[in-house]
Design an enzyme around this catalytic site. Structure first.
Site, PDB file in Angstrom:
ATOM      1  N   ASP A  93      -1.430  -8.417  -7.920  1.00 54.72           N
ATOM      2  CA  ASP A  93      -0.282  -9.292  -8.139  1.00 54.72           C
ATOM      3  C   ASP A  93      -0.696 -10.723  -7.805  1.00 54.72           C
ATOM      4  O   ASP A  93      -1.787 -10.977  -7.307  1.00 54.72           O
ATOM      5  CB  ASP A  93       0.924  -8.833  -7.315  1.00 54.72           C
ATOM      6  CG  ASP A  93       0.664  -8.817  -5.818  1.00 54.72           C
ATOM      7  OD1 ASP A  93      -0.319  -9.439  -5.370  1.00 54.72           O
ATOM      8  OD2 ASP A  93       1.453  -8.186  -5.092  1.00 54.72           O
ATOM      9  N   ASP A 267       4.615   0.172 -10.375  1.00 53.21           N
ATOM     10  CA  ASP A 267       3.976   0.303  -9.067  1.00 53.21           C
ATOM     11  C   ASP A 267       5.049   0.319  -7.997  1.00 53.21           C
ATOM     12  O   ASP A 267       6.149  -0.200  -8.198  1.00 53.21           O
ATOM     13  CB  ASP A 267       3.036  -0.881  -8.795  1.00 53.21           C
ATOM     14  CG  ASP A 267       3.821  -2.123  -8.379  1.00 53.21           C
ATOM     15  OD1 ASP A 267       3.916  -2.384  -7.161  1.00 53.21           O
ATOM     16  OD2 ASP A 267       4.370  -2.822  -9.258  1.00 53.21           O
TER      17      ASP A 267
END
Length: 376
Positions: A93, A267
């Site tokens: 991320d 996720d």
């Protein structure tokens, strides 16, 4: 020559899709669930154990890794894959969400965000350019552009301002990422629960051009009904031939609902975090292994699960080691939960390919609604 990174859709059933993301480090079967390796490890799991659950890809956290041990150190030691002994793809991320949710004394400007580390109070700056540099040093296979994710509820003006800032940051992320064959950059759609802002964001991202697209800004307190309402239209605004990633969503019902609305990747820390706190996800719902009803129960968590916890241990044993604070408790329950989540993904892939996804969903929901097996 085939592209080093590309998405091959192999079947659809309604809005649900199944396919393969091809990367130099291996194939990612979609729909895909990505276990979260926050600090270069999936907590309570060895890398080979994570592989054994069926995971094709892991997620790493830029924010945590930039603070400790630092991206520069990981780069000197050969990159994140070598550092954590994971030979399959890794998505990282951008760090934006953790800055907003964890860091102290944040200051948001057009340039980026300055903040204090939650670890030692040291000051740092994260910009689109710095986020791209960190993820390059880590060696991520899939890189996320830098964005701002406002907490919901928020008024329209705040959502619009945040979304447009994220779109400007997306353009800077694309420019800073450059040309990196074999590595992919995903854009992140923002806009809260406002359909017109989601459309504006999708148009801006598509114009910039990315290798995949995430639906961001959900699972931040809006509730399932509102999230599904947004997912009824948000994924449809994104290019059909690119992977679609729903960030931070991991309850089994949410995963299935997201896939039915066209999402390819997800996720969440939920399966590992829940495992460490004595919660096991099963076909019949959540089992709280700490409860006394399990202390004399010789049966497995789930008789149809082939994970080591279910194949080799009883509920009574799992109850005992949890109540005794033994490390094996978190290891076994995390392994089970990750295995169960990958079983869900495999079931969806197979049913979408067979054109039976609606029937699969019906069985999934009916089985969960039955609740846990009766105590002995």
């Amino acid at each position: 020559m085939a592209e080093l990174f590309n998405f091959e859709m192999t079947a659809t059933d309604g809005k649900a899709r199944t396919g393969v993301i091809h990367t130099p480090r291996g194939e990612i079967r979609t729909p895909a669930f990505m276990p979260v390796g926050t600090a270069a490890t999936v907590k309570a799991m060895m890398p080979e154990s994570v592989r054994a659950t069926g995971a094709d890809i892991l997620l790493g956290n830029t924010y945590h890794l930039m603070l400790r041990p630092t991206a520069e150190r990981i780069d000197r030691l050969g990159g994140l894959h070598k550092f954590m002994n994971w030979d399959r793809p890794i998505l990282t991320d951008s760090g934006g969400f953790q800055v907003m949710s964890l860091a102290g004394l944040r200051k948001l400007t057009e340039k980026g965000v300055t903040f204090k580390s939650h670890i030692d109070g040291s000051r740092h700056e994260l910009t689109p350019e710095r986020s791209m540099e960190i993820q390059r040093l880590l060696g991520s296979d899939i890189v996320m552009c830098f964005d701002e994710c406002p907490a919901l509820p928020a008024d329209r003006d705040r959502i619009a301002e945040s979304m447009r800032l994220s779109m400007r940051w997306a353009e800077r992320s694309r420019e800073a990422f450059g040309d990196r064959p074999g590595h992919a950059l995903f854009g992140i759609q923002q806009g809260g629960l406002e359909q017109d802002f989601r459309e504006e964001s999708a148009e801006a991202l598509t114009k910039i051009g990315f290798d995949g697209y995430a639906v961001g800004g959900l699972a931040v307190g809006e509730g399932q009904e509102a999230m599904f309402g947004c997912l009824d239209y948000a994924p449809d605004m994104l290019p059909v031939d690119k992977p679609r990633y729903l960030m931070g969503v991991g309850k089994p019902d949410d995963i299935v609902g997201a896939v039915s609305r066209g999402i390819d990747m997800m996720d969440c820390v939920l399966p590992s975090r829940s495992g460490r706190t004595g919660q096991a996800f099963t076909r019949h719902g959540v089992v709280n292994i700490k409860n006394a009803r399990h202390q004399d129960d010789p049966r497995p968590l789930d008789e149809n699960c082939s994970c080591p916890a279910c194949s080799n241990y009883s509920r009574a044993y799992l109850h005992h080691v949890f109540r005794s604070n033994e490390m094996i408790s978190g290891m076994l329950l995390t392994w089970h939960n990750l295995h169960y989540f990958q079983d869900i993904m495999a079931g969806m892939r197979e049913s979408i390919a067979a054109g039976t996804f609606e029937a699969w969903q019906k069985t999934f929901h009916e089985t969960r609604a039955q609740g846990d097996i009766e105590p002995l």
